[in-house]
Design a protein around this motif. Structure first.
Motif, PDB file in Angstrom:
ATOM      1  N   ILE A 453       0.870  -1.176   0.000  1.00  0.00           N
ATOM      2  CA  ILE A 453       0.000   0.000   0.000  1.00  0.00           C
ATOM      3  C   ILE A 453       0.907   1.226   0.000  1.00  0.00           C
ATOM      4  CG2 ILE A 453      -1.872   1.225   1.158  1.00  0.00           C
ATOM      5  CD1 ILE A 453      -2.610  -1.400   2.535  1.00  0.00           C
ATOM      6  N   ARG A 454       0.761   2.103  -1.003  1.00  0.00           N
ATOM      7  CA  ARG A 454       1.629   3.272  -1.160  1.00  0.00           C
ATOM      8  C   ARG A 454       0.898   4.529  -0.680  1.00  0.00           C
ATOM      9  NH1 ARG A 454       6.252   4.750  -3.958  1.00  0.00           N
ATOM     10  NH2 ARG A 454       6.498   2.557  -4.561  1.00  0.00           N
ATOM     11  N   TYR A 455       1.536   5.262   0.241  1.00  0.00           N
ATOM     12  CA  TYR A 455       0.994   6.498   0.787  1.00  0.00           C
ATOM     13  C   TYR A 455       1.876   7.673   0.371  1.00  0.00           C
ATOM     14  CZ  TYR A 455      -1.499   3.378   4.040  1.00  0.00           C
ATOM     15  OH  TYR A 455      -2.273   2.415   4.601  1.00  0.00           O
ATOM     16  N   VAL A 456       1.244   8.817   0.152  1.00  0.00           N
ATOM     17  CA  VAL A 456       1.953  10.074  -0.054  1.00  0.00           C
ATOM     18  C   VAL A 456       1.672  10.943   1.167  1.00  0.00           C
ATOM     19  CG1 VAL A 456       2.252  12.116  -1.506  1.00  0.00           C
ATOM     20  CG2 VAL A 456       1.700   9.906  -2.553  1.00  0.00           C
ATOM     21  N   VAL A 457       2.719  11.245   1.940  1.00  0.00           N
ATOM     22  CA  VAL A 457       2.543  11.907   3.231  1.00  0.00           C
ATOM     23  C   VAL A 457       3.375  13.184   3.271  1.00  0.00           C
ATOM     24  CG1 VAL A 457       2.739  11.660   5.730  1.00  0.00           C
ATOM     25  CG2 VAL A 457       2.205   9.664   4.324  1.00  0.00           C
ATOM     26  N   PRO A 458       2.783  14.351   3.531  1.00  0.00           N
ATOM     27  CA  PRO A 458       3.550  15.583   3.667  1.00  0.00           C
ATOM     28  C   PRO A 458       4.584  15.465   4.787  1.00  0.00           C
ATOM     29  CG  PRO A 458       1.197  16.055   3.548  1.00  0.00           C
ATOM     30  CD  PRO A 458       1.342  14.572   3.700  1.00  0.00           C
ATOM     31  N   LYS A 461       3.669  15.801   8.429  1.00  0.00           N
ATOM     32  CA  LYS A 461       2.808  14.763   9.002  1.00  0.00           C
ATOM     33  C   LYS A 461       3.515  13.414   9.106  1.00  0.00           C
ATOM     34  CE  LYS A 461      -1.527  16.851   7.435  1.00  0.00           C
ATOM     35  NZ  LYS A 461      -2.794  16.635   6.696  1.00  0.00           N
ATOM     36  N   THR A 462       4.799  13.381   8.749  1.00  0.00           N
ATOM     37  CA  THR A 462       5.526  12.102   8.744  1.00  0.00           C
ATOM     38  C   THR A 462       5.582  11.482  10.128  1.00  0.00           C
ATOM     39  OG1 THR A 462       6.878  12.829   6.883  1.00  0.00           O
ATOM     40  CG2 THR A 462       7.722  10.998   8.209  1.00  0.00           C
ATOM     41  N   ALA A 517     -13.770  -3.472  13.576  1.00  0.00           N
ATOM     42  CA  ALA A 517     -14.214  -2.079  13.517  1.00  0.00           C
ATOM     43  C   ALA A 517     -13.157  -1.142  14.080  1.00  0.00           C
ATOM     44  CB  ALA A 517     -15.525  -1.942  14.291  1.00  0.00           C
ATOM     45  N   ALA A 518     -12.497  -1.541  15.159  1.00  0.00           N
ATOM     46  CA  ALA A 518     -11.457  -0.693  15.752  1.00  0.00           C
ATOM     47  C   ALA A 518     -10.265  -0.561  14.817  1.00  0.00           C
ATOM     48  CB  ALA A 518     -11.018  -1.272  17.094  1.00  0.00           C
ATOM     49  N   GLU A 519      -9.883  -1.651  14.163  1.00  0.00           N
ATOM     50  CA  GLU A 519      -8.761  -1.597  13.223  1.00  0.00           C
ATOM     51  C   GLU A 519      -9.111  -0.764  11.997  1.00  0.00           C
ATOM     52  OE1 GLU A 519      -6.799  -5.921  14.403  1.00  0.00           O
ATOM     53  OE2 GLU A 519      -8.158  -5.756  12.685  1.00  0.00           O
ATOM     54  N   ALA A 520     -10.362  -0.856  11.530  1.00  0.00           N
ATOM     55  CA  ALA A 520     -10.790  -0.039  10.399  1.00  0.00           C
ATOM     56  C   ALA A 520     -10.729   1.442  10.745  1.00  0.00           C
ATOM     57  CB  ALA A 520     -12.205  -0.433   9.973  1.00  0.00           C
ATOM     58  N   ALA A 521     -11.075   1.782  11.992  1.00  0.00           N
ATOM     59  CA  ALA A 521     -10.978   3.183  12.412  1.00  0.00           C
ATOM     60  C   ALA A 521      -9.526   3.649  12.396  1.00  0.00           C
ATOM     61  CB  ALA A 521     -11.583   3.347  13.807  1.00  0.00           C
ATOM     62  N   LEU A 522      -8.609   2.768  12.798  1.00  0.00           N
ATOM     63  CA  LEU A 522      -7.190   3.111  12.756  1.00  0.00           C
ATOM     64  C   LEU A 522      -6.729   3.324  11.313  1.00  0.00           C
ATOM     65  CD1 LEU A 522      -4.368   3.336  14.157  1.00  0.00           C
ATOM     66  CD2 LEU A 522      -4.152   0.878  13.744  1.00  0.00           C
ATOM     67  N   LEU A 523      -7.119   2.426  10.398  1.00  0.00           N
ATOM     68  CA  LEU A 523      -6.742   2.569   8.995  1.00  0.00           C
ATOM     69  C   LEU A 523      -7.320   3.854   8.401  1.00  0.00           C
ATOM     70  CD1 LEU A 523      -7.211  -1.109   7.775  1.00  0.00           C
ATOM     71  CD2 LEU A 523      -5.068   0.068   8.288  1.00  0.00           C
ATOM     72  N   ASP A 524      -8.494   4.259   8.858  1.00  0.00           N
ATOM     73  CA  ASP A 524      -9.089   5.499   8.390  1.00  0.00           C
ATOM     74  C   ASP A 524      -8.242   6.691   8.840  1.00  0.00           C
ATOM     75  OD1 ASP A 524     -11.421   6.878   7.118  1.00  0.00           O
ATOM     76  OD2 ASP A 524     -11.583   7.729   9.133  1.00  0.00           O
ATOM     77  N   SER A 528      -6.298   9.282   6.309  1.00  0.00           N
ATOM     78  CA  SER A 528      -6.550  10.727   6.330  1.00  0.00           C
ATOM     79  C   SER A 528      -5.269  11.541   6.181  1.00  0.00           C
ATOM     80  CB  SER A 528      -7.260  11.107   7.638  1.00  0.00           C
ATOM     81  OG  SER A 528      -6.378  10.982   8.751  1.00  0.00           O
ATOM     82  N   LEU A 529      -4.107  10.925   6.420  1.00  0.00           N
ATOM     83  CA  LEU A 529      -2.832  11.616   6.262  1.00  0.00           C
ATOM     84  C   LEU A 529      -2.314  11.536   4.829  1.00  0.00           C
ATOM     85  CD1 LEU A 529      -1.015  10.452   9.533  1.00  0.00           C
ATOM     86  CD2 LEU A 529      -2.343  12.536   9.160  1.00  0.00           C
ATOM     87  N   HIS A 530      -2.917  10.702   4.008  1.00  0.00           N
ATOM     88  CA  HIS A 530      -2.499  10.522   2.617  1.00  0.00           C
ATOM     89  C   HIS A 530      -2.920  11.736   1.786  1.00  0.00           C
ATOM     90  CE1 HIS A 530      -1.865   8.622  -1.265  1.00  0.00           C
ATOM     91  NE2 HIS A 530      -3.142   8.849  -1.582  1.00  0.00           N
ATOM     92  N   GLN A 531      -1.979  12.310   1.039  1.00  0.00           N
ATOM     93  CA  GLN A 531      -2.248  13.527   0.267  1.00  0.00           C
ATOM     94  C   GLN A 531      -2.098  13.301  -1.245  1.00  0.00           C
ATOM     95  OE1 GLN A 531      -3.259  16.493   1.810  1.00  0.00           O
ATOM     96  NE2 GLN A 531      -3.399  15.095   3.547  1.00  0.00           N
ATOM     97  N   GLY A 532      -2.055  12.073  -1.687  1.00  0.00           N
ATOM     98  CA  GLY A 532      -1.902  11.798  -3.108  1.00  0.00           C
ATOM     99  C   GLY A 532      -3.195  11.976  -3.878  1.00  0.00           C
ATOM    100  N   GLU A 533      -3.108  11.852  -5.183  1.00  0.00           N
ATOM    101  CA  GLU A 533      -4.292  11.905  -6.029  1.00  0.00           C
ATOM    102  C   GLU A 533      -5.017  10.559  -5.963  1.00  0.00           C
ATOM    103  OE1 GLU A 533      -3.232  13.002  -9.963  1.00  0.00           O
ATOM    104  OE2 GLU A 533      -2.321  14.917  -9.362  1.00  0.00           O
ATOM    105  N   GLY A 534      -6.195  10.579  -5.440  1.00  0.00           N
ATOM    106  CA  GLY A 534      -6.939   9.344  -5.259  1.00  0.00           C
ATOM    107  C   GLY A 534      -6.525   8.636  -3.981  1.00  0.00           C
ATOM    108  N   PRO A 535      -7.120   7.476  -3.695  1.00  0.00           N
ATOM    109  CA  PRO A 535      -6.801   6.725  -2.474  1.00  0.00           C
ATOM    110  C   PRO A 535      -5.411   6.117  -2.571  1.00  0.00           C
ATOM    111  CG  PRO A 535      -8.262   5.448  -3.876  1.00  0.00           C
ATOM    112  CD  PRO A 535      -8.138   6.799  -4.518  1.00  0.00           C
ATOM    113  N   PRO A 536      -4.871   5.637  -1.423  1.00  0.00           N
ATOM    114  CA  PRO A 536      -3.563   4.966  -1.459  1.00  0.00           C
ATOM    115  C   PRO A 536      -3.567   3.816  -2.466  1.00  0.00           C
ATOM    116  CG  PRO A 536      -4.219   5.379   0.799  1.00  0.00           C
ATOM    117  CD  PRO A 536      -5.405   5.728  -0.055  1.00  0.00           C
ATOM    118  N   GLU A 537      -2.488   3.731  -3.224  1.00  0.00           N
ATOM    119  CA  GLU A 537      -2.370   2.720  -4.278  1.00  0.00           C
ATOM    120  C   GLU A 537      -2.004   1.371  -3.663  1.00  0.00           C
ATOM    121  OE1 GLU A 537       0.561   1.833  -8.080  1.00  0.00           O
ATOM    122  OE2 GLU A 537       0.274   3.900  -7.385  1.00  0.00           O
TER     123      GLU A 537
END
Length: 549
Positions: A453-458, A461-462, A517-524, A528-537
């Motif tokens: 899973i690829r994230y783009v993080v400013p 926010k690292t 449900a708790a893990e899904a909240a963590l993944l959310d 939310s820190l991902h700033q790329g175009e579209g969702p994380p790849e």
């Protein structure tokens, strides 16, 4: 049969354990299948206490040394430490109902053989220990499945009282079983106690035979060794559950002293016979029933941490009265206090464990909890049997009481936590970062599989991203990943790749279904820190088939 809070970044499944809202102690009995199982549990509990009374007293005739008398308790408890984990894995991957029937049948057959040998005069000290070990093995095999089954029988909000009711049934049997056992041993013989125990499993076997269990989710059956490893990874990646196990082991290491030395306390310090032995165990049973009835009010007034700590102090007072008292009434008062602690503390810890666990791993994780609990009881029985032989009974019981006080104080530093009403439940299909679907099918045995899973993080926010990813790694391992890494892309500024591996392709759909449900909240929060175009790849990779050229 036996039946520190923090933010999500530290443990997304943990919330502080606050006092609970009281409910009716008898609410679970409205459910027909629970009622049938509960009645069967009461019958099996009566047989178990007849068995324990007969075995303990028979050993004082065959080999009256403290170490051998304590070894009866060890033979009953040691199989839990040896076999609970494989039993938990089997209970999670095969039909728990049939598994319970087989385990209880083993106990019934072993008890019947012991009765036949004893009535024929062929039972020696080591024969008694061997067959007690076999009965303990059946108990060890059934316990993880039994504990994991209770949440399937009643609504979630009734689970605390369901556990308490099972404890009340078992300890209500304790209130009358030892007294009956003492009379039976004195008038008929220990063999009759063993025969009654063999018959006592029939109602419970019948109740589980009639249970129409809902089919589990169709994600394929895990392999046995893979299931064992997944259970170990889950507990190894869940600090809150580790604290719960340590807290239980710490308390019951010292609380095991009465089980190890009670027959000798009756025979040597009180100069009494099997009737007094049954009376003291009966006093404990009465205390346990009272503790079960008071459980809703206790849970409404005290947090789980305070219930366990207060229980440790009351247990120490009871141990001290039992070890130093010279009159049966003083010893009975000590056992009565000890019984209140026994049911209230065990039920409190068991419910905290059950509510924090998702269904797919419940039996495996509970088996590890039971290993810690019964490992402490078994090791403690050996320790206090040795101490009673070397130091004497009164000094050994005094040391156990003082150790229990220290354990209660130390335990408060291991703050307990549990899931809220829905944090351990499956998250469903709408994940913050959905796992990819494969473009082609593959054999379930192929592997390993790797998810990226690829994230783009400013840059600013690292720090927050990496802090959250530490817990994401624990969540991935809890859900079955054998390896996890987060890597910085040195060719693209601000880009990070999360990678985790699964043993085989068949584990992939299970991993996705296990996200709570708790893990899904963590993944959310991470997404939310991902700033790329579209969702994380996201991408999915699978090891090639074995080369056969």
């Amino acid at each position: 049969m036996v039946t520190a809070g923090g933010a999500c970044v530290h443990d997304p499944c943990a919330v502080p354990l606050a006092p609970a809202t009281p409910s009716s102690p008898y609410a679970p009995l409205r459910v027909p299948i629970f009622r049938a199982v509960w009645i069967g549990n009461a019958c099996a509990g009566l047989g178990t206490w007849l068995q324990n009374t007969g075995a303990g007293w028979l050993m004082t005739d065959l080999a009256p040394e403290p170490a051998m008398v304590a070894a009866v308790q060890t033979a009953m408890l040691l199989p839990v430490f040896l076999f609970a984990l494989p039993a938990g894995a089997l209970a999670d991957i095969i039909d728990r109902r049939l598994f319970l029937i087989a385990a209880m049948s083993l106990q019934a057959v072993a008890a019947l053989v012991l009765a036949g040998l004893t009535v024929a005069g062929l039972t020696g000290a080591w024969t008694l220990l061997l067959l007690t070990f076999l009965i303990g093995t059946g108990n060890a095999m059934s316990m993880p499945a039994w504990a994991a089954t209770t949440p399937e029988l009643v609504p979630r909000e009734d689970l605390p009282q369901a556990v308490a009711l099972h404890g009340m049934a078992f300890n209500g049997a304790r209130a009358v079983g030892p007294a009956i056992g003492g009379v039976v041993v004195a008038t008929v013989g220990a063999w009759a106690c063993f025969a009654a125990n063999a018959l006592s499993y029939l109602p419970l076997i019948g109740a589980f035979g009639a249970w129409k269990r809902d089919a589990p989710a169709p994600h394929g059956r895990e392999r046995f060794l893979s299931a064992v490893r997944a259970g170990l990874r889950y507990v190894g990646s869940t600090p809150a559950f580790q604290r719960l196990m340590l807290r239980a082991a710490l308390m019951f290491l010292f609380a095991s002293a009465p089980w190890a030395l009670l027959p000798l306390i009756v025979r040597e310090r009180l100069a009494s016979g099997p009737e007094t032995f049954g009376l003291l165990l009966g006093a404990m049973g009465v205390g346990a029933v009272l503790g079960g009835l008071l459980m809703p009010r206790i849970r409404a007034l005290l947090s789980t941490d305070m219930v366990v700590a207060s229980g440790g102090l009351l247990a120490s007072a009871g141990i001290l009265a039992l070890g130093l008292g010279r009159h049966p009434l003083v010893a009975a008062a000590g056992m009565f206090a000890y019984g209140i602690v026994w049911i209230s503390t065990i039920a409190t810890l068991q419910v905290a464990a059950q509510l924090s666990l998702p269904a797919w791993v419940r039996a495996r994780a509970l088996s590890l909890y039971q290993m810690a609990f019964f490992g402490a009881l078994s090791g403690g029985s050996l320790l206090w049997g040795w101490a009673g032989e070397v130091w004497g009974i009164a000094p050994a019981m005094t040391a156990a009481a003082l150790g229990g006080v220290l354990a209660a104080g130390l335990g408060l530093r291991l703050r307990l936590a549990a899931a809220d009403a829905g944090s351990a439940l499956p998250a469903g299909p709408a994940l913050a970062v959905p796992l990819p679907r494969a473009a082609s099918t593959a054999a379930a045995e192929r592997g390993p599989g790797v998810v990226t899973i690829r994230y783009v993080v400013p840059k600013e926010k690292t720090r927050s991203f990496l802090k959250l990813m530490e817990e994401v790694g624990r969540c991935r391992r809890r859900d079955g990943a054998f390896a996890w890494r987060v890597l910085e892309d040195m060719q693209a500024s601000g880009e990070w790749v999360e990678m985790f591996g699964l043993e085989r392709w068949g584990d992939y759909p299970r991993h996705a279904a296990r996200v709570t449900a708790a893990e899904a909240a963590l993944l959310d929060r991470v997404a939310s820190l991902h700033q790329g175009e579209g969702p994380p790849e996201t991408h999915l990779y699978l090891g090639p088939p074995a080369w056969r050229g």
